[in-house]
Enzyme design. Sequence first.
Site, PDB file in Angstrom:
ATOM      1  N   LYS A 122       0.857  -1.189   0.000  1.00 60.64           N
ATOM      2  CA  LYS A 122       0.000   0.000   0.000  1.00 60.64           C
ATOM      3  C   LYS A 122       0.889   1.232   0.000  1.00 60.64           C
ATOM      4  O   LYS A 122       1.997   1.208   0.544  1.00 60.64           O
ATOM      5  CB  LYS A 122      -0.880   0.026   1.257  1.00 60.64           C
ATOM      6  CG  LYS A 122      -2.126   0.867   1.097  1.00 60.64           C
ATOM      7  CD  LYS A 122      -3.173   0.089   0.329  1.00 60.64           C
ATOM      8  CE  LYS A 122      -4.491   0.793   0.255  1.00 60.64           C
ATOM      9  NZ  LYS A 122      -5.533  -0.157  -0.189  1.00 60.64           N
TER      10      LYS A 122
HETATM   11  N1  GLU Z   1      -6.997   0.029  -3.616  1.00 56.82           N
HETATM   12  C1  GLU Z   1      -7.738  -1.135  -3.954  1.00 56.82           C
HETATM   13  C2  GLU Z   1      -7.868  -2.070  -2.767  1.00 56.82           C
HETATM   14  O1  GLU Z   1      -7.766  -1.661  -1.625  1.00 56.82           O
HETATM   15  C3  GLU Z   1      -7.212  -1.823  -5.215  1.00 56.82           C
HETATM   16  C4  GLU Z   1      -5.797  -2.294  -5.150  1.00 56.82           C
HETATM   17  C5  GLU Z   1      -5.261  -2.786  -6.509  1.00 56.82           C
HETATM   18  O2  GLU Z   1      -6.018  -2.854  -7.465  1.00 56.82           O
HETATM   19  O3  GLU Z   1      -4.074  -3.086  -6.561  1.00 56.82           O
HETATM   20  O4  GLU Z   1      -8.168  -3.219  -2.919  1.00 56.82           O
END
Ligand code: GLU
Length: 416
Positions: free
Chosen positions: A105
């Site tokens: 993240k």
């Molecule tokens: N931000 C989204 C999540 O929390 C998508 C993450 C992604 O597609 O890599 O799942």
Amino acid sequence: MSGQRVLNMAREQLATAASILNIDEGLHQVLAHPVRQVIVNFPVVHDNGEVAVYEGYRVQHNLSRGPTKGGIRFHPDVDVEETTALSMWMTWKCAVVNIPYGGAKGAVKVNTKQLSRREIEKLARRYATSINMIIGERSDIPAPDIGTNAEVMGWIMDTLSMQHGYTVPGVVTGKPIELGGSEGRVEATGRGVVVSAIEACRATGIDFEGAKIAVQGFGNVGSVAARLSEQHGAKVVAVSDATGGIYNENGLPVNELYQKFSGVEGGIRNYKECDEISNEDLLEVKCEVLMPSAIQEQITEKNAKKIKAKLVVEGANGPTTPEADRILGDKGVMIVPDILANAGGVVTSYFEWVQDLQNFFWEEDQVNDRLAKIMQRSFASVHDMAVKHKVDMRTAAMLIAVQRVAEATTMRGIFP
Ligand code: GLU
């Protein structure tokens, strides 16, 4: 800092699964810690010529099952602990739906509402440059999250491509279609939430058609989940955005709300044929299905008792605290946990990445069909696990995910 609370929450969920799975303490500790946390401070020249310094993070939690994957959040309240918790949840999310990624993240502490479009572009490009030593199409692939979107992903892709000297579309997902993005990616998280809700209704004997739904959050996840729920015949009685919530027991015209008021000053509160409620009230309205699709720590020990929904489908990451989990569990409420319910986004990100690496693009129907199949199959395996081990759906999802990651980590062995 609330980030530490969120990280404790993620670690408590892991500890529960690790103890049921009898995972040894060494391996538990490996899974409880991120492999990499990068903190960056970088300057941006504002439109008025002044320089401001921003703090950003990129955290990679576990690499055992493949490159790391996870969104980038632009929000004033982020910190490295929250980003770490979110990276852990990404590891479990990718594992529970069985796509070949570990979790990551990223975040920048910023209120984008105070910046111009040009300033946001500069911030995104400089942040991408500050973390460019750890992201890449084979190592760590960012995507949108709260406060970021396809346009920001396009800028990040361009920035990294400029540094490589050639276009690298697979370095980030959630891009505009014109730049190697995938059909269906924008709606994918909300679509996955609705597929999960339909499966959960089937499992609990609720008729989704005509069911009353309340959706907290009207961003990329909530607005799509509300509209698709309406399309599937459910009655959306309450929605909310940053300006507050609205309620009508006879149903709200969510498609119209989206077309007319999304991104407009005053938001959905411009609609008048309804009662005005707060974001907190929304969670307690009379409904069959509640979809918290905004942000973490919304359902807590303070309000869990007052929740009337029979089913909670978590569109957001971490909206329910472990104390609230227990209260709702005792009341017989089924919670479809975030790592399963909102996995549609990263599943379609995976499809986008595969398409980028192959330079071969799919039709929207193919994307949506494959997404639905993965969501249905994952729901079924989590539900089977919950029944078999007599545990709630979150624990069941964690058992599947942690087991997969623990096995991969053990099979690879500890280097050197
Ligand atoms: N931000 C989204 C999540 O929390 C998508 C993450 C992604 O597609 O890599 O799942």
